[in-house]
Design a protein around this motif. Structure first.
Motif, PDB file in Angstrom:
ATOM      1  N   ARG A 113       0.769  -0.926  -0.405  1.00 27.09           N
ATOM      2  CA  ARG A 113       0.037  -0.192  -0.254  1.00 27.09           C
ATOM      3  C   ARG A 113       0.976   1.762   0.028  1.00 27.09           C
ATOM      4  O   ARG A 113       0.489   2.186  -0.138  1.00 27.09           O
ATOM      5  CB  ARG A 113      -1.055  -0.118   1.144  1.00 27.09           C
ATOM      6  CG  ARG A 113      -2.051  -0.553   1.086  1.00 27.09           C
ATOM      7  CD  ARG A 113      -3.458  -0.668  -0.051  1.00 27.09           C
ATOM      8  NE  ARG A 113      -4.655  -1.355   0.287  1.00 27.09           N
ATOM      9  CZ  ARG A 113      -5.754  -0.759  -0.920  1.00 27.09           C
ATOM     10  NH1 ARG A 113      -5.654   0.028  -1.057  1.00 27.09           N
ATOM     11  NH2 ARG A 113      -6.098  -1.880  -0.025  1.00 27.09           N
ATOM     12  N   SER A 114       2.260   1.012   0.144  1.00 25.90           N
ATOM     13  CA  SER A 114       2.963   2.150   0.438  1.00 25.90           C
ATOM     14  C   SER A 114       4.361   1.836  -0.406  1.00 25.90           C
ATOM     15  O   SER A 114       4.573   0.941  -0.364  1.00 25.90           O
ATOM     16  CB  SER A 114       2.938   3.054   1.514  1.00 25.90           C
ATOM     17  OG  SER A 114       3.588   1.776   2.383  1.00 25.90           O
ATOM     18  N   GLN A 115       4.740   2.991  -0.447  1.00 23.15           N
ATOM     19  CA  GLN A 115       6.221   3.004  -0.543  1.00 23.15           C
ATOM     20  C   GLN A 115       6.773   1.995   0.143  1.00 23.15           C
ATOM     21  O   GLN A 115       8.168   0.973  -0.040  1.00 23.15           O
ATOM     22  CB  GLN A 115       6.975   3.870  -1.256  1.00 23.15           C
ATOM     23  CG  GLN A 115       7.895   4.072  -1.975  1.00 23.15           C
ATOM     24  CD  GLN A 115       9.139   4.960  -2.653  1.00 23.15           C
ATOM     25  OE1 GLN A 115       8.518   5.364  -3.672  1.00 23.15           O
ATOM     26  NE2 GLN A 115       9.569   6.176  -1.284  1.00 23.15           N
ATOM     27  N   LYS A 116       7.004   2.689   1.415  1.00 20.29           N
ATOM     28  CA  LYS A 116       7.904   2.147   2.795  1.00 20.29           C
ATOM     29  C   LYS A 116       7.188   0.896   3.021  1.00 20.29           C
ATOM     30  O   LYS A 116       8.969  -0.224   2.946  1.00 20.29           O
ATOM     31  CB  LYS A 116       6.851   2.718   4.143  1.00 20.29           C
ATOM     32  CG  LYS A 116       8.624   1.934   4.981  1.00 20.29           C
ATOM     33  CD  LYS A 116       8.458   3.590   6.138  1.00 20.29           C
ATOM     34  CE  LYS A 116       8.736   2.759   7.198  1.00 20.29           C
ATOM     35  NZ  LYS A 116       8.270   3.421   8.702  1.00 20.29           N
ATOM     36  N   LYS A 117       6.469   0.269   2.986  1.00 19.97           N
ATOM     37  CA  LYS A 117       6.100  -1.290   3.083  1.00 19.97           C
ATOM     38  C   LYS A 117       6.624  -2.161   2.303  1.00 19.97           C
ATOM     39  O   LYS A 117       7.437  -2.982   1.867  1.00 19.97           O
ATOM     40  CB  LYS A 117       4.597  -1.332   3.101  1.00 19.97           C
ATOM     41  CG  LYS A 117       4.251  -1.126   4.656  1.00 19.97           C
ATOM     42  CD  LYS A 117       2.624  -1.433   4.425  1.00 19.97           C
ATOM     43  CE  LYS A 117       1.965  -0.867   5.788  1.00 19.97           C
ATOM     44  NZ  LYS A 117       1.092  -0.809   5.711  1.00 19.97           N
ATOM     45  N   ALA A 118       6.720  -1.651   0.590  1.00 24.38           N
ATOM     46  CA  ALA A 118       7.716  -2.528  -1.237  1.00 24.38           C
ATOM     47  C   ALA A 118       9.150  -1.936  -0.570  1.00 24.38           C
ATOM     48  O   ALA A 118       9.507  -2.768  -0.933  1.00 24.38           O
ATOM     49  CB  ALA A 118       7.042  -1.445  -1.679  1.00 24.38           C
ATOM     50  N   PHE A 119       9.452  -1.297  -0.044  1.00 26.35           N
ATOM     51  CA  PHE A 119      10.614  -1.219  -0.024  1.00 26.35           C
ATOM     52  C   PHE A 119      11.336  -2.159   0.809  1.00 26.35           C
ATOM     53  O   PHE A 119      12.303  -3.077   0.521  1.00 26.35           O
ATOM     54  CB  PHE A 119      11.424   0.388   0.458  1.00 26.35           C
ATOM     55  CG  PHE A 119      11.623   1.187  -0.268  1.00 26.35           C
ATOM     56  CD1 PHE A 119      11.336   0.533  -1.834  1.00 26.35           C
ATOM     57  CD2 PHE A 119      11.814   2.729  -0.386  1.00 26.35           C
ATOM     58  CE1 PHE A 119      11.282   2.012  -2.836  1.00 26.35           C
ATOM     59  CE2 PHE A 119      12.033   3.884  -0.978  1.00 26.35           C
ATOM     60  CZ  PHE A 119      11.887   2.815  -2.109  1.00 26.35           C
ATOM     61  N   GLU A 120       9.883  -2.746   2.108  1.00 27.54           N
ATOM     62  CA  GLU A 120      10.652  -3.675   3.017  1.00 27.54           C
ATOM     63  C   GLU A 120      10.759  -4.939   2.500  1.00 27.54           C
ATOM     64  O   GLU A 120      11.253  -6.158   2.710  1.00 27.54           O
ATOM     65  CB  GLU A 120       9.296  -3.828   4.600  1.00 27.54           C
ATOM     66  CG  GLU A 120       9.609  -1.718   5.324  1.00 27.54           C
ATOM     67  CD  GLU A 120      11.413  -1.879   5.535  1.00 27.54           C
ATOM     68  OE1 GLU A 120      11.695  -2.934   6.259  1.00 27.54           O
ATOM     69  OE2 GLU A 120      11.956  -0.559   5.767  1.00 27.54           O
TER      70      GLU A 120
END
Length: 281
Positions: A207-214
């Motif tokens: 849902r977010s770029q931060k979660k995608a990076f994780e």
């Protein structure tokens, strides 16, 4: 003996100058067909204009691989050729290169090895640069030693796609059309990798770029990544590429990360703001 590292333009290296002595880098451009116009994916392509035209055109656009003749011309430029293609399940580029190899080998003594990258974008850049480094460090290496090295590299590297737009992939049959429509409407980022069937295999939504990076860092850990080379290609999204680089460096401070813009073919499939990440371990 002269060497040439050759790729198709799904490898986003442009103007790359090998370090190894008596070695050149060349690439064979793919083509993107939009309406009645052909865009050649070479160093002069206006990628922003290509993206604008693709977005404005409501019909399905398409891509075409380099011709057998184009590959053959590149294979005649050195005694030893290492060729790297986009996944054989995504394009006819590999098959065209194999046909060109057979033609050129009949003309005289050359060594030609073709690698099916099983990917696009960053993984091809990793393969090309690391082969050059191997040649520079081992100037007396035999052709068989070099081919064994790139085969090891191909097996110990992968590619991830972080996408926020999926229209072209859906139109081209690279992902289910309904999944692409829903992901676009819900503004979901999709993390995927290249499947053996030539489609994008979804690793997971975010849902977010931060979660995608994780999720990306999690994939790297699962693969056994230990600060090897990383190539982050972006579609007019250098800021996100740099932020991903910073996130990777949090876990692997010594990681060697290269950021570069996508050429036409990768931009066409990754679409606006997309990232393509290739890494080796």
């Amino acid at each position: 003996m002269s060497w040439a590292i050759v790729a198709d333009s799904s490898c986003n290296l442009r103007g790359f100058e090998p370090l190894a002595p008596d070695c050149v880098y060349r690439f064979a451009p793919l083509k993107i067909n939009v309406a009645d116009e052909e865009f050649i994916d070479d160093a002069s392509l206006d990628v922003a204009e290509l993206n604008r035209r693709v977005s404005a055109d409501e019909t399905a656009s398409s891509s075409a691989c380099p011709s057998v003749g184009e590959w053959a011309d590149l294979f005649r430029q050195a005694d030893n050729i290492i060729a790297i293609t986009i996944s054989a399940n995504l394009s006819g580029s590999y098959e065209a290169a194999v046909m060109a190899r057979d033609i050129v080998l009949e003309e005289g003594e050359r060594n030609i090895f073709i690698v099916n990258s099983r990917a696009a974008g960053g993984k091809l850049e990793l393969l090309a640069v690391e082969v050059d480094r191997y040649l520079a460090a081992h100037p007396e290496a035999t052709f068989n030693e070099v081919t064994a090295h790139i085969c090891d590299l191909e097996q110990s590297s992968t590619v991830l796609f972080l996408l926020s737009s999926y229209e072209n992939l859906a139109k081209a049959g690279r992902m289910p059309k309904m999944a692409g429509v829903l992901a676009n409407k819900l503004k979901i980022r999709i993390l995927g990798t290249a499947s053996s069937e030539g489609t994008i295999k979804v690793v997971g939504p975010a849902r977010s770029q931060k979660k995608a990076f994780e999720k990306i860092v999690g994939c790297m850990k699962a693969d056994g990544y230990t600060a090897g080379p990383v190539y982050i290609d972006h579609v007019f999204n250098e800021r996100a590429a740099q932020e991903l680089s910073d996130r990777i460096h949090q876990d692997w401070p010594n990681a060697e990360i290269t950021i570069m813009p996508c050429g036409g073919l990768c931009s066409y499939y990754a679409e606006e703001d997309g990232l393509i990440i290739g890494y080796g371990w």
